[in-house]
Design a protein around this motif. Structure first.
Motif, PDB file in Angstrom:
ATOM      1  N   ALA A  89      56.547  12.284  78.019  1.00 36.00           N
ATOM      2  CA  ALA A  89      56.313  13.551  77.315  1.00 36.00           C
ATOM      3  C   ALA A  89      56.268  14.733  78.283  1.00 36.00           C
ATOM      4  O   ALA A  89      56.871  15.783  78.030  1.00 36.00           O
ATOM      5  CB  ALA A  89      55.017  13.468  76.519  1.00 36.00           C
TER       6      ALA A  89
ATOM      7  N   LEU B 128      59.454  16.343  79.520  1.00 39.72           N
ATOM      8  CA  LEU B 128      60.159  17.211  78.567  1.00 39.72           C
ATOM      9  C   LEU B 128      59.536  18.610  78.482  1.00 39.72           C
ATOM     10  O   LEU B 128      59.993  19.446  77.708  1.00 39.72           O
ATOM     11  CB  LEU B 128      60.146  16.572  77.170  1.00 39.72           C
TER      12      LEU B 128
ATOM     13  N   ASN C  11      74.029  11.191  70.781  1.00 39.88           N
ATOM     14  CA  ASN C  11      72.578  11.355  70.639  1.00 39.88           C
ATOM     15  C   ASN C  11      72.056  12.381  71.640  1.00 39.88           C
ATOM     16  O   ASN C  11      72.208  12.224  72.851  1.00 39.88           O
ATOM     17  CB  ASN C  11      71.907   9.991  70.862  1.00 39.88           C
ATOM     18  N   GLY C  12      71.434  13.429  71.128  1.00 38.56           N
ATOM     19  CA  GLY C  12      70.963  14.498  72.004  1.00 38.56           C
ATOM     20  C   GLY C  12      69.567  14.293  72.558  1.00 38.56           C
ATOM     21  O   GLY C  12      69.057  15.140  73.293  1.00 38.56           O
ATOM     22  N   THR C  13      68.921  13.179  72.228  1.00 47.30           N
ATOM     23  CA  THR C  13      67.526  12.983  72.656  1.00 47.30           C
ATOM     24  C   THR C  13      67.407  12.373  74.049  1.00 47.30           C
ATOM     25  O   THR C  13      66.337  12.419  74.645  1.00 47.30           O
ATOM     26  CB  THR C  13      66.764  12.091  71.658  1.00 47.30           C
ATOM     27  N   ILE C  14      68.486  11.769  74.553  1.00 46.15           N
ATOM     28  CA  ILE C  14      68.432  11.166  75.895  1.00 46.15           C
ATOM     29  C   ILE C  14      68.674  12.243  76.935  1.00 46.15           C
ATOM     30  O   ILE C  14      69.768  12.791  77.071  1.00 46.15           O
ATOM     31  CB  ILE C  14      69.491  10.047  76.058  1.00 46.15           C
ATOM     32  N   LYS C  15      67.619  12.544  77.712  1.00 44.92           N
ATOM     33  CA  LYS C  15      67.704  13.557  78.765  1.00 44.92           C
ATOM     34  C   LYS C  15      66.804  13.122  79.919  1.00 44.92           C
ATOM     35  O   LYS C  15      65.786  12.470  79.702  1.00 44.92           O
ATOM     36  CB  LYS C  15      67.237  14.926  78.250  1.00 44.92           C
TER      37      LYS C  15
ATOM     38  N   GLY D 154      72.027  15.091  80.284  1.00 42.93           N
ATOM     39  CA  GLY D 154      71.808  14.653  78.918  1.00 42.93           C
ATOM     40  C   GLY D 154      73.011  13.823  78.519  1.00 42.93           C
ATOM     41  O   GLY D 154      74.024  13.812  79.224  1.00 42.93           O
ATOM     42  N   ASN D 155      72.931  13.129  77.401  1.00 44.50           N
ATOM     43  CA  ASN D 155      74.065  12.320  76.957  1.00 44.50           C
ATOM     44  C   ASN D 155      75.358  13.131  76.866  1.00 44.50           C
ATOM     45  O   ASN D 155      76.438  12.631  77.187  1.00 44.50           O
ATOM     46  CB  ASN D 155      73.762  11.692  75.590  1.00 44.50           C
ATOM     47  N   GLN D 156      75.232  14.379  76.416  1.00 50.93           N
ATOM     48  CA  GLN D 156      76.430  15.206  76.274  1.00 50.93           C
ATOM     49  C   GLN D 156      77.111  15.436  77.617  1.00 50.93           C
ATOM     50  O   GLN D 156      78.344  15.440  77.720  1.00 50.93           O
ATOM     51  CB  GLN D 156      76.088  16.552  75.629  1.00 50.93           C
TER      52      GLN D 156
ATOM     53  N   ASP E 256      74.914  20.373  77.040  1.00 51.42           N
ATOM     54  CA  ASP E 256      73.873  20.089  78.037  1.00 51.42           C
ATOM     55  C   ASP E 256      74.027  20.882  79.327  1.00 51.42           C
ATOM     56  O   ASP E 256      73.403  20.551  80.339  1.00 51.42           O
ATOM     57  CB  ASP E 256      73.876  18.591  78.374  1.00 51.42           C
TER      58      ASP E 256
ATOM     59  N   GLU F 286      65.549  22.940  80.018  1.00 46.59           N
ATOM     60  CA  GLU F 286      64.806  22.391  78.883  1.00 46.59           C
ATOM     61  C   GLU F 286      63.773  21.353  79.318  1.00 46.59           C
ATOM     62  O   GLU F 286      62.927  20.944  78.525  1.00 46.59           O
ATOM     63  CB  GLU F 286      65.779  21.735  77.897  1.00 46.59           C
TER      64      GLU F 286
END
Length: 346
Positions: free
Chosen positions: A140, A143, A236-240, A276-278, A302, A308
């Motif tokens: 957490a 992020l 998926n945009g949550t993997i960073k 990030g995944n992107q 990304d 971020e």
């Protein structure tokens, strides 16, 4: 000046990172390696990959979570061991009981090999442990763009939160494992140097093409998944997070063996930059064999991913190591090209 080779005990030698460490150590021509391994079958396969190098031998350790797992090996070989690299460290979230499957084994495994090193290796000069960025920051906090983490930072997540899910459990287990090493170094008055290597997500080719098939290690599987995706698949945009190339991680494990006093007491945060995944997909779509055949997502979404996330200040690590970390483009491209080569698609 003595030209006699020094002996490195390397736990978990079949691991993704450990095989690269083995390659780098053997290429120096300065070291013999005793690798802990689970079976004779795996030992034969790995030995063959390294052309049955005379400087590579094995001991069998079935379960690194057994408190006495390393005792027999160290009783037998301890007197000739100059260095220990403890890389036996599973990275997965496939667990049923977080405490039993992740946290307890991490603590016991680290304590077991460190105690054996103190007790049975009187000539030991340096102990390197493969830790993780997970011991620097909890999921957490990483992020939170208002935070900055450096080599002095520790994951402050609680046990109560850790046992609620495998991801927080993994982060906590890595923290416990590393803290156990530093604590024992003080309590047992270790006479050798200690260094922790703390990688973020580790990308890069497998040490041998034969390993670049099927499901890869957790980090590289992100790339592998996109290599085998379809143009219509979502990204998926949550993997960073942070990334580092496996070859850089390997060099960071070898460096303390070559200069113990410089690296004694240091934690090395191995993170080249944020991704990030992107950003993985953007690089993969530059490879001619993949362009138009895989997921596209939202190109360049990304590009500002670092803003971020929490900041990572590992200037101290970079200064100690003295080499430039591999770029995202190179590490992702090299990973993908190896997969395509093995699959006969190049």
């Amino acid at each position: 000046m003595s030209t006699e080779k020094q002996t490195v005990f390397l736990s978990g030698i079949t691991g993704y990172i450990a095989q690269h460490i083995t390659k780098d150590l053997l290429e120096t021509g300065k070291f013999k390696i005793i690798g802990s391994i689970r079976s004779e079958e795996k030992a034969k396969a790995l030995a063959a990959n390294f052309n049955n190098n005379a400087d590579l031998s094995f001991v069998y350790v079935k379960d690194v979570a057994d408190p006495a797992a390393f005792d027999e090996s160290f009783k037998e070989h301890g007197a000739k061991i100059d260095y220990v690299i403890h890389s036996a460290s599973p990275f997965h979230f496939n667990v049923t009981d977080v405490n039993k499957d992740l946290i307890v084994p991490a603590e016991i495994g680290s304590a077991g090999i460190f105690k054996a090193s103190v007790k049975y290796a009187p000539n030991l000069k340096h102990f390197v442990v493969t830790s993780s960025y997970a011991a620097v920051s909890d999921a957490a906090s990483d992020l939170d763009s208002s935070k900055t983490f450096n080599e002095e930072s520790w994951n402050t997540g609680s046990f109560e939160d850790a046992i609620k899910n495998p991801v927080d459990g993994y982060y906590y287990s890595k923290t416990v494992a590393e803290k156990t090493i530093w604590k024992l170094a003080k309590e047992l008055d270790a006479k050798f140097g200690v260094t922790a290597v703390n990688p973020s997500f580790v990308f890069g080719p497998q040490c041998f093409d034969s390993a670049a098939t099927g499901t890869l290690n957790t980090s590289c599987e992100f790339i592998n998944g996109f290599v085998h995706s379809s143009p219509t698949d979502e990204v998926n945009g949550t993997i960073k997070g942070g990334f580092i190339d496996v070859r850089d991680v390997s060099k960071a494990h070898v460096a303390p063996l070559l200069n113990s006093s410089k690296f004694n007491g240091q934690r090395l945060i191995m993170s080249s930059a944020r991704f990030g995944n992107q950003s993985l997909v953007d690089v993969l779509n530059e490879i001619p064999q993949l362009k138009g055949k895989i997921a596209v997502g939202t190109p360049h979404r990304d590009d500002n991913v670092a803003s971020e996330l929490a900041a990572v200040n590992n200037d101290k690590t970079k200064e100690l190591l003295g080499f430039e970390f591999t770029s995202l483009k190179k590490t992702v491209t090299d990973t993908a090209l190896q997969i395509l080569k093995v699959e006969g698609k190049l």
